[in-house]
Write a protein that holds these residues in place. Sequence first.
Motif, PDB file in Angstrom:
ATOM      1  N   ARG A 169      18.906  -5.903   9.052  1.00 22.60           N
ATOM      2  CA  ARG A 169      20.114  -6.688   8.777  1.00 22.60           C
ATOM      3  C   ARG A 169      19.752  -8.156   8.640  1.00 22.60           C
ATOM      4  NH1 ARG A 169      26.076  -6.522  10.983  1.00 22.60           N
ATOM      5  NH2 ARG A 169      26.612  -8.730  11.049  1.00 22.60           N
ATOM      6  N   TYR A 170      20.289  -8.794   7.609  1.00 24.03           N
ATOM      7  CA  TYR A 170      20.069 -10.216   7.381  1.00 24.03           C
ATOM      8  C   TYR A 170      21.418 -10.925   7.299  1.00 24.03           C
ATOM      9  CZ  TYR A 170      15.210  -9.118   6.235  1.00 24.03           C
ATOM     10  OH  TYR A 170      13.913  -8.682   6.286  1.00 24.03           O
ATOM     11  N   GLU A 171      21.493 -12.087   7.924  1.00 19.39           N
ATOM     12  CA  GLU A 171      22.708 -12.894   7.888  1.00 19.39           C
ATOM     13  C   GLU A 171      22.438 -14.202   7.148  1.00 19.39           C
ATOM     14  OE1 GLU A 171      24.015 -13.454  11.882  1.00 19.39           O
ATOM     15  OE2 GLU A 171      24.833 -11.418  12.061  1.00 19.39           O
ATOM     16  N   TYR A 172      23.449 -14.694   6.450  1.00 18.84           N
ATOM     17  CA  TYR A 172      23.303 -15.961   5.727  1.00 18.84           C
ATOM     18  C   TYR A 172      24.665 -16.646   5.629  1.00 18.84           C
ATOM     19  CZ  TYR A 172      25.091 -13.288   1.738  1.00 18.84           C
ATOM     20  OH  TYR A 172      25.861 -12.501   0.898  1.00 18.84           O
ATOM     21  N   PRO A 173      24.674 -17.975   5.716  1.00 19.28           N
ATOM     22  CA  PRO A 173      25.940 -18.721   5.636  1.00 19.28           C
ATOM     23  C   PRO A 173      26.425 -18.830   4.200  1.00 19.28           C
ATOM     24  CG  PRO A 173      24.133 -20.246   5.898  1.00 19.28           C
ATOM     25  CD  PRO A 173      23.536 -18.863   5.984  1.00 19.28           C
ATOM     26  N   ARG A 174      27.735 -19.036   4.064  1.00 19.70           N
ATOM     27  CA  ARG A 174      28.334 -19.096   2.742  1.00 19.70           C
ATOM     28  C   ARG A 174      29.642 -19.899   2.830  1.00 19.70           C
ATOM     29  NH1 ARG A 174      29.343 -13.512  -0.703  1.00 19.70           N
ATOM     30  NH2 ARG A 174      29.439 -14.444  -2.793  1.00 19.70           N
ATOM     31  N   TYR A 175      29.894 -20.686   1.823  1.00 19.10           N
ATOM     32  CA  TYR A 175      31.150 -21.428   1.737  1.00 19.10           C
ATOM     33  C   TYR A 175      32.061 -20.776   0.704  1.00 19.10           C
ATOM     34  CZ  TYR A 175      29.516 -25.409   4.519  1.00 19.10           C
ATOM     35  OH  TYR A 175      29.070 -26.215   5.541  1.00 19.10           O
ATOM     36  N   PHE A 176      33.335 -20.674   1.060  1.00 19.49           N
ATOM     37  CA  PHE A 176      34.350 -20.176   0.141  1.00 19.49           C
ATOM     38  C   PHE A 176      35.437 -21.234  -0.046  1.00 19.49           C
ATOM     39  CE2 PHE A 176      33.057 -15.682   1.129  1.00 19.49           C
ATOM     40  CZ  PHE A 176      32.857 -15.287  -0.185  1.00 19.49           C
ATOM     41  N   VAL A 197      25.525 -29.041  -6.481  1.00 15.63           N
ATOM     42  CA  VAL A 197      25.779 -27.846  -5.667  1.00 15.63           C
ATOM     43  C   VAL A 197      26.038 -26.662  -6.606  1.00 15.63           C
ATOM     44  CG1 VAL A 197      27.308 -26.769  -3.974  1.00 15.63           C
ATOM     45  CG2 VAL A 197      26.714 -29.199  -3.768  1.00 15.63           C
ATOM     46  N   GLU A 198      25.248 -25.602  -6.458  1.00 17.19           N
ATOM     47  CA  GLU A 198      25.432 -24.400  -7.274  1.00 17.19           C
ATOM     48  C   GLU A 198      26.560 -23.552  -6.698  1.00 17.19           C
ATOM     49  OE1 GLU A 198      21.819 -22.417  -8.902  1.00 17.19           O
ATOM     50  OE2 GLU A 198      20.767 -23.695  -7.454  1.00 17.19           O
ATOM     51  N   TRP A 199      27.351 -22.982  -7.589  1.00 22.21           N
ATOM     52  CA  TRP A 199      28.500 -22.184  -7.159  1.00 22.21           C
ATOM     53  C   TRP A 199      28.709 -21.037  -8.135  1.00 22.21           C
ATOM     54  CZ3 TRP A 199      32.215 -21.881 -10.907  1.00 22.21           C
ATOM     55  CH2 TRP A 199      32.196 -22.867 -11.886  1.00 22.21           C
ATOM     56  N   THR A 200      29.456 -20.050  -7.678  1.00 21.33           N
ATOM     57  CA  THR A 200      29.826 -18.917  -8.525  1.00 21.33           C
ATOM     58  C   THR A 200      31.275 -18.542  -8.230  1.00 21.33           C
ATOM     59  OG1 THR A 200      29.037 -17.308  -6.882  1.00 21.33           O
ATOM     60  CG2 THR A 200      27.485 -17.978  -8.619  1.00 21.33           C
ATOM     61  N   TYR A 201      31.892 -17.860  -9.192  1.00 25.11           N
ATOM     62  CA  TYR A 201      33.244 -17.351  -8.992  1.00 25.11           C
ATOM     63  C   TYR A 201      33.189 -15.941  -8.419  1.00 25.11           C
ATOM     64  CZ  TYR A 201      36.250 -20.844 -11.239  1.00 25.11           C
ATOM     65  OH  TYR A 201      36.977 -21.967 -11.527  1.00 25.11           O
ATOM     66  N   CYS A 202      34.090 -15.666  -7.503  1.00 30.91           N
ATOM     67  CA  CYS A 202      34.321 -14.307  -7.032  1.00 30.91           C
ATOM     68  C   CYS A 202      35.624 -13.829  -7.682  1.00 30.91           C
ATOM     69  CB  CYS A 202      34.434 -14.257  -5.513  1.00 30.91           C
ATOM     70  SG  CYS A 202      32.934 -14.745  -4.651  1.00 30.91           S
ATOM     71  N   ILE A 203      35.538 -12.762  -8.435  1.00 29.85           N
ATOM     72  CA  ILE A 203      36.680 -12.274  -9.210  1.00 29.85           C
ATOM     73  C   ILE A 203      37.528 -11.331  -8.364  1.00 29.85           C
ATOM     74  CG2 ILE A 203      37.406 -11.167 -11.340  1.00 29.85           C
ATOM     75  CD1 ILE A 203      35.859 -13.763 -11.740  1.00 29.85           C
ATOM     76  N   ILE A 207      40.729 -11.990 -11.907  1.00 37.49           N
ATOM     77  CA  ILE A 207      41.062 -13.412 -11.901  1.00 37.49           C
ATOM     78  C   ILE A 207      40.033 -14.163 -11.062  1.00 37.49           C
ATOM     79  CG2 ILE A 207      42.796 -15.129 -11.245  1.00 37.49           C
ATOM     80  CD1 ILE A 207      44.902 -12.956 -11.564  1.00 37.49           C
ATOM     81  N   PRO A 208      39.470 -15.262 -11.583  1.00 38.36           N
ATOM     82  CA  PRO A 208      38.527 -16.074 -10.790  1.00 38.36           C
ATOM     83  C   PRO A 208      39.277 -16.809  -9.687  1.00 38.36           C
ATOM     84  CG  PRO A 208      38.978 -17.133 -12.882  1.00 38.36           C
ATOM     85  CD  PRO A 208      39.658 -15.799 -12.936  1.00 38.36           C
ATOM     86  N   TYR A 209      39.262 -16.225  -8.513  1.00 41.18           N
ATOM     87  CA  TYR A 209      40.118 -16.687  -7.423  1.00 41.18           C
ATOM     88  C   TYR A 209      39.341 -17.505  -6.398  1.00 41.18           C
ATOM     89  CZ  TYR A 209      43.921 -16.252  -3.964  1.00 41.18           C
ATOM     90  OH  TYR A 209      44.930 -16.496  -3.075  1.00 41.18           O
TER      91      TYR A 209
END
Length: 230
Positions: A169-176, A197-203, A207-209
């Motif tokens: 198991r691996y954990e990593y931080p993430r901003y939403f 800052v690199e970013w991506t959309y979560c659909i 819809i890119p929400y």
Amino acid sequence: MSKQTGVSRAAIRSWQHRLEPLPRRTVPDAGPPADNCAYAYLLGLYLGDGCISAHPRGTGHYLRIACADAWPGLMRLCREAITNVRPGVSVYAVQKQGYSMMSGYYQHWPHLFPRHGPGKKHDRKIAPEPWQQVIVDAHPWEFVRGLIHSDGCRITNWTTRVVAGERKRYEYPRYFFTNKSDDIRGLYTGTLDKLGVEWTYCIRDGIPYNVSVAKKASVALMDAHVGPKH
């Protein structure tokens, strides 16, 4: 008139003076924010969880920012931002279920937040005035921090990988950042682009929400300038 009415001239002069219209009180213009750094942060909070409403008697306006009870530090920062942007404004908290509405009364809030209006923000155009964009460009991290502190979060994601035949198991931080307004999401991602800052959309439902920041270097930048709510 004194002879016709039998009223003394002094009394008539007194009545005339009292019946003259009162001079109109001039209200000074709002002027620019007293603290541009605080304004950039407050603008982010307002775009996420804020609104402006008129006083019932039409004498001024209320700026209201919703702050979850789970984040007392956010309430403190919000209060400080309001008073730094407009010194002399009293800020008070109205307790709601699960959150407090940080409110400040001031006649000229619409001048400082000109994109206010009735209804939900994602149903109307949201675009900064040129002077607002100048402030955001000068204090981009404060603007991003305000957006994250209102409609964003820092979480810890996890995944599993098979290493040498063993699943680990691996954990990593993430901003939403989550907002229904295309314009507000665009202001957020456009500022992130300028900051590298690199970013991506979560659909969601096509819809890119959600806007996600998960790359290690980008998360490190966000941690250095934004950090989790507290």
